[in-house]
Motif scaffolding. Structure first.
Motif, PDB file in Angstrom:
ATOM      1  N   GLU A 238       0.837  -1.210   0.000  1.00 21.98           N
ATOM      2  CA  GLU A 238       0.000   0.000   0.000  1.00 21.98           C
ATOM      3  C   GLU A 238       0.870   1.257   0.000  1.00 21.98           C
ATOM      4  N   GLN A 242       0.691   3.970  -2.894  1.00 16.19           N
ATOM      5  CA  GLN A 242       0.282   5.335  -2.568  1.00 16.19           C
ATOM      6  C   GLN A 242       1.345   6.327  -3.024  1.00 16.19           C
ATOM      7  N   GLY A 259      -6.212  -0.320  -5.607  1.00 14.59           N
ATOM      8  CA  GLY A 259      -7.540  -0.794  -5.223  1.00 14.59           C
ATOM      9  C   GLY A 259      -7.533  -2.259  -4.835  1.00 14.59           C
ATOM     10  N   LEU A 262      -5.898  -2.535  -1.382  1.00 18.29           N
ATOM     11  CA  LEU A 262      -6.787  -2.008  -0.338  1.00 18.29           C
ATOM     12  C   LEU A 262      -7.942  -2.962  -0.079  1.00 18.29           C
ATOM     13  N   GLN A 263      -8.472  -3.566  -1.117  1.00 19.44           N
ATOM     14  CA  GLN A 263      -9.551  -4.535  -0.944  1.00 19.44           C
ATOM     15  C   GLN A 263      -9.063  -5.745  -0.159  1.00 19.44           C
ATOM     16  N   LYS A 267     -10.293  -2.849   3.218  1.00 24.26           N
ATOM     17  CA  LYS A 267     -10.649  -1.432   3.150  1.00 24.26           C
ATOM     18  C   LYS A 267     -11.494  -1.190   1.902  1.00 24.26           C
ATOM     19  N   GLN A 269     -14.107   0.720   1.117  1.00 22.20           N
ATOM     20  CA  GLN A 269     -14.445   2.077   0.683  1.00 22.20           C
ATOM     21  C   GLN A 269     -13.260   2.747  -0.025  1.00 22.20           C
ATOM     22  N   GLU A 270     -12.070   2.591   0.559  1.00 18.35           N
ATOM     23  CA  GLU A 270     -10.871   3.163  -0.068  1.00 18.35           C
ATOM     24  C   GLU A 270     -10.569   2.462  -1.390  1.00 18.35           C
ATOM     25  N   VAL A 273     -12.733   3.908  -4.121  1.00 22.30           N
ATOM     26  CA  VAL A 273     -12.226   5.199  -4.592  1.00 22.30           C
ATOM     27  C   VAL A 273     -11.091   4.984  -5.596  1.00 22.30           C
ATOM     28  N   ALA A 274     -10.206   4.034  -5.294  1.00 22.36           N
ATOM     29  CA  ALA A 274      -9.089   3.745  -6.206  1.00 22.36           C
ATOM     30  C   ALA A 274      -9.595   3.200  -7.540  1.00 22.36           C
TER      31      ALA A 274
END
Length: 298
Positions: A238, A242, A259, A262-263, A267, A269-270, A273-274
């Motif tokens: 991550e 980032q 994404g 993060l999944q 995470k 929701q984040e 967004v990605a």
């Protein structure tokens, strides 16, 4: 050299030597052009001066005069392939691919093992989406000139595109041996090892080396993040991804990879967004579309 040229207004050799110095070492094309011009005033049929004058004119963007000088040089020295090679570069610069190929064929008829001509022909074949022909030319170029780093690199890139991973690995390693600071070769080696799930420890070493050499390139941080993910280190993955998104010229794939990580970190929701950012950059990115739909329960 400068003193000798000043003492005798008809001397060619000191003017040529001084002009070559300005053109190739000191980076002063205007001074070089002035001296080449003096030589051509003395001897308009000086093939070497016409060639050097044409090449230097290319560097300053005066392509019309450059072509005239190079064509004169080619006519005066028909056994020299270099004016033809320079004309091919000029034609390629003007998007005249067919003309460039004709000129390269002429140059290679004179000198079949001219590595720069073989490499340039490979570049044109690659631009024409003929990877097999391009690969043949790059292979011939490195055979003719084994220290030609750029040809080794291009050979590796095409071999990687064609799925010839072991051959690509050898080409990249040969390029790195010649130029240990060739960051793109380290990056591509790391990506191949990761995608093929081979030596992930070595892949991390290569990916870190690429980032160390070129920390401003988002793709390299992306590769390092993907290596970390493959090794189960999602936290560092991550962080690397980032970092990649904070740089310039970020491709859509970087946000998609972020994404995915993060999944996997729980995470959603984040991650969404990605994936949305991925689709902002490339609305046809199918994997991001599918991932976002799964997150949204569709």
């Amino acid at each position: 050299m400068k003193k000798a040229a000043e003492l005798d207004p008809k001397l060619i050799r000191p003017r040529m030597d001084l002009a070559d110095l300005y053109a190739t070492v000191l980076g002063k094309p205007s001074e070089a052009l002035s001296l080449y011009g003096q030589v051509l005033d003395i001897d308009p049929n000086h093939a070497g001066a016409n060639y050097a004058y044409g090449v230097t004119l290319m560097r300053v963007g005066d392509l019309t005069k450059a072509r005239a000088a190079l064509e004169t040089s080619a006519r005066l020295a028909p056994a020299n392939p270099l004016p033809l090679l320079a004309l091919a570069r000029l034609s390629l610069q003007q998007k005249e691919l067919d003309e460039a190929l004709i000129l390269l064929e002429r140059a290679l008829t004179i000198q079949p093992t001219l590595a720069d001509a073989l490499e340039l022909r490979g570049d044109i074949q690659q631009a024409r989406r003929s990877p097999d022909k391009a690969l043949a030319d790059y292979s011939a170029a490195v055979l003719a000139q084994p220290d030609l780093v750029s040809a080794w690199l291009k050979q590796g890139i095409i071999q990687q595109q064609l799925g010839q991973y072991e051959e690509a690995k050898k080409s990249y390693l040969a390029a790195i041996k010649l130029d240990p600071k060739l960051s793109v070769a380290y990056n591509n080696l790391a990506w191949m090892e990761t995608e093929n799930r081979k030596d992930l420890e070595q892949a991390e070493v290569w990916a870190k080396k690429a980032v160390q050499l070129s920390p401003e390139i988002a793709d390299y941080h992306d590769t390092l993040g993907w290596v970390y993910r493959a090794r189960g280190n999602l936290k560092d993955a991550e962080l690397s991804l980032q970092r990649a998104t904070s740089l310039q010229h970020v491709p859509a794939a970087v946000f998609y990879h972020l994404g995915v990580v993060l999944q996997e970190m729980g995470k959603p929701q984040e991650a969404a967004v990605a994936f949305q950012k991925t689709l902002t950059l490339d609305k046809n990115y199918q994997a991001a579309q599918q991932a976002l739909q799964r997150l949204q329960g569709r």
